[in-house]
Write an enzyme that holds these catalytic residues in place. Structure first.
Site, PDB file in Angstrom:
ATOM      1  N   ARG A  35     -83.280 -25.823  44.796  1.00 18.82           N
ATOM      2  CA  ARG A  35     -83.896 -26.494  45.931  1.00 18.82           C
ATOM      3  C   ARG A  35     -85.456 -26.787  45.624  1.00 18.82           C
ATOM      4  NH1 ARG A  35     -80.090 -23.476  47.749  1.00 18.82           N
ATOM      5  NH2 ARG A  35     -78.617 -24.425  49.204  1.00 18.82           N
ATOM      6  N   HIS A  53     -74.809 -24.080  34.628  1.00 19.42           N
ATOM      7  CA  HIS A  53     -74.238 -23.487  35.847  1.00 19.42           C
ATOM      8  C   HIS A  53     -72.854 -22.716  35.658  1.00 19.42           C
ATOM      9  CE1 HIS A  53     -74.249 -23.005  40.416  1.00 19.42           C
ATOM     10  NE2 HIS A  53     -75.322 -23.773  40.240  1.00 19.42           N
ATOM     11  N   VAL A  54     -72.465 -22.084  34.525  1.00 11.85           N
ATOM     12  CA  VAL A  54     -71.230 -21.697  34.202  1.00 11.85           C
ATOM     13  C   VAL A  54     -70.984 -20.426  35.250  1.00 11.85           C
ATOM     14  CG1 VAL A  54     -72.262 -20.154  32.489  1.00 11.85           C
ATOM     15  CG2 VAL A  54     -69.861 -20.620  32.598  1.00 11.85           C
ATOM     16  N   TYR A  55     -69.870 -20.198  35.738  1.00 14.38           N
ATOM     17  CA  TYR A  55     -69.471 -19.130  36.448  1.00 14.38           C
ATOM     18  C   TYR A  55     -68.348 -18.009  35.820  1.00 14.38           C
ATOM     19  CZ  TYR A  55     -70.760 -21.495  40.719  1.00 14.38           C
ATOM     20  OH  TYR A  55     -71.455 -22.061  41.991  1.00 14.38           O
ATOM     21  N   GLU A  73     -77.780 -17.870  36.079  1.00 15.54           N
ATOM     22  CA  GLU A  73     -78.542 -19.372  35.854  1.00 15.54           C
ATOM     23  C   GLU A  73     -79.977 -19.014  35.456  1.00 15.54           C
ATOM     24  OE1 GLU A  73     -78.652 -21.825  39.694  1.00 15.54           O
ATOM     25  OE2 GLU A  73     -76.881 -20.622  40.366  1.00 15.54           O
TER      26      GLU A  73
END
Length: 338
Positions: A79, A177-179, A306
Site C-alpha cells: 500500500r 507473491h508466492v505462497y 515477500e
C-alpha cells in the site's frame, strides 16, 4: 535440463504460455508468462509429484480475476497511503484501489503478458520474462523496462531475479507473491515453523500501513529469531494479529544469511530463503475463503514471504525512488529440501 513450453490459450493477440523446468532430481517448476508468475513447485514423493505452493486449478484461471498467487507484483507492491508520492514540492497521485490508498501497483505488472525466452544446460534451466510498462500506466511516471528471470538448478534451488530501468524518475518496489504450503494441497500453514533473521518489525494501523516506526521483536509474538509455529502466533490474540486476522507484517532483516527458513513440523521439508532485499512482509493468506476464482483455497492455506523494501508510513518514498537510467537489480533464492 530441457524446458517445455505449452500455449494454453490465446487472447487479445497474445499467447498465454506455461513453461515447465525439470531438474535431475525430478523437481519441477511451472511458470506463466501471464504476470511472470510462479505457478507451481512440484517435488517428487512416493505418491508422485506434489505441489508445495498455493496454485489455482488451471493456468487459464490466473487471468480471470486478480489473485497475486506467485505473480510478479509491481510497480510497487503493498500500500501507498492516499496513493501519493511526494518528491520536493511535487505530488504524484496514483489511483486509489484500496479504499483511500493505492495497492499492488493498480492493475499491476502481475496482470500483464510478458515476452519470454528460455535457455538451459546440463546443470540449470532459466526462463526470462520481459515487459515494457509505458509512461503513465497506473499513474506511474517513466517508460519502464522490466526483466524477471527464474533459474532452477540441480541443487533444488530456485533463483528469482528482477531487473529494471526507467527513462524518468519513478518509484519501484516489486516482489514475487508466492505462497508456500509445504505439506501439499490439503494442508494449512498453522503447523509450519518459521524462523526470520529479524530484530525489528513494523506495527500496522487500521489501513494496514506502518504508523509507529520500527519496534523490537523482543518479548512479542513477532519474535521469530528462533523458529516457532505459525499457528501459535495466529492464535496468540495479539491485538495486531487479531486486527489483520493473521500475519501481514513487515520484518526488517539483519542482513544475515539465510533471511528466512520455513519448515514442516517434522522438518523433512524446508524452504531456505536468501535475498538481496532489506525486508520481508509475512502474510498468512488471511483473506482466502474458498470463493471466486480461488475457490480451491482457504484461509491460512499458504504463507508468503515477500522480499521488498519495507512499506512507508507516508508519502516520502525516497527509499523506493528509481532515477532515470538507474539500474534496479534484486534477487531472492529459495532452496528446497524434501
Amino acid at each position: 535440463m530441457p524446458i517445455k513450453v505449452a500455449r494454453y490459450q490465446r487472447k487479445g493477440q497474445h499467447d498465454y504460455c506455461e513453461i515447465t523446468m525439470v531438474n535431475r532430481h525430478g523437481m519441477q517448476v511451472k511458470l506463466l508468462n501471464y504476470g511472470a508468475t510462479l505457478e507451481k513447485v512440484l517435488i517428487p514423493t512416493a505418491r508422485g509429484l506434489e505441489n508445495v505452493i498455493m496454485s489455482l486449478e488451471s493456468p487459464e484461471d490466473y487471468s480471470k480475476a486478480r489473485n497475486f498467487l506467485g505473480g510478479t507484483v509491481g510497480r510497487v507492491v503493498g500500500r501507498i497511503r492516499h496513493g501519493q508520492w511526494q518528491h520536493g514540492n511535487h505530488i504524484v497521485q496514483l489511483p486509489l484501489n484500496d479504499g483511500q490508498n493505492h495497492i499492488h501497483g493498480g492493475t499491476g505488472t502481475d496482470t500483464q503478458i510478458f515476452e519470454f525466452s528460455t535457455q538451459y544446460d546440463e546443470h540449470q534451466s532459466t526462463a526470462t520474462f520481459i515487459l515494457f510498462d509505458a509512461d503513465g500506466n497506473n499513474g506511474y511516471p517513466g517508460n519502464l523496462k522490466l526483466q524477471v528471470s527464474y533459474t532452477l538448478d540441480d541443487d533444488n534451488q530456485l533463483t528469482y531475479r528482477i531487473r529494471a530501468i526507467s527513462d524518468k524518475m519513478t518509484i519501484f518496489n516489486p516482489t514475487n507473491h508466492v505462497y508456500f504450503r509445504l505439506n501439499g494441497p490439503q494442508s494449512d500453514v498453522l503447523g509450519l515453523n518459521l524462523q526470520l533473521n529479524s530484530d525489528t518489525y513494523l506495527p500496522l494501523d487500521a489501513d494496514s500501513l506502518p504508523y509507529q516506526g520500527r519496534r523490537s521483536v523482543e518479548g512479542t509474538v513477532f519474535d521469530f529469531r528462533r523458529a516457532k509455529s505459525v499457528g501459535a502466533v495466529i492464535n496468540s490474540h495479539d491485538s495486531q494479529i487479531d486486527a489483520e486476522r493473521g500475519l501481514n507484517h513487515p520484518f526488517l532483516l539483519r542482513g544475515d544469511s539465510p533471511a528466512a527458513v520455513l519448515s514442516s513440523p517434522d522438518k523433512k521439508r524446508t524452504v531456505v530463503m536468501t535475498t538481496k532485499s532489506p525486508a520481508i512482509v509475512v502474510y498468512t493468506g488471511n483473506h482466502f475463503d474458498h470463493t471466486g476464482i480461488a475457490k480451491n483455497l482457504g484461509q491460512y492455506n499458504g504463507i508468503t514471504l515477500e522480499a521488498q523494501m519495507p512499506p512507508a508510513a507516508g508519502s516520502d518514498l525516497t527509499a523506493i525512488t528509481l532515477l532515470p537510467g538507474e539500474q534496479f537489480d534484486t534477487w531472492t533464492k529459495w532452496q528446497f529440501t524434501y
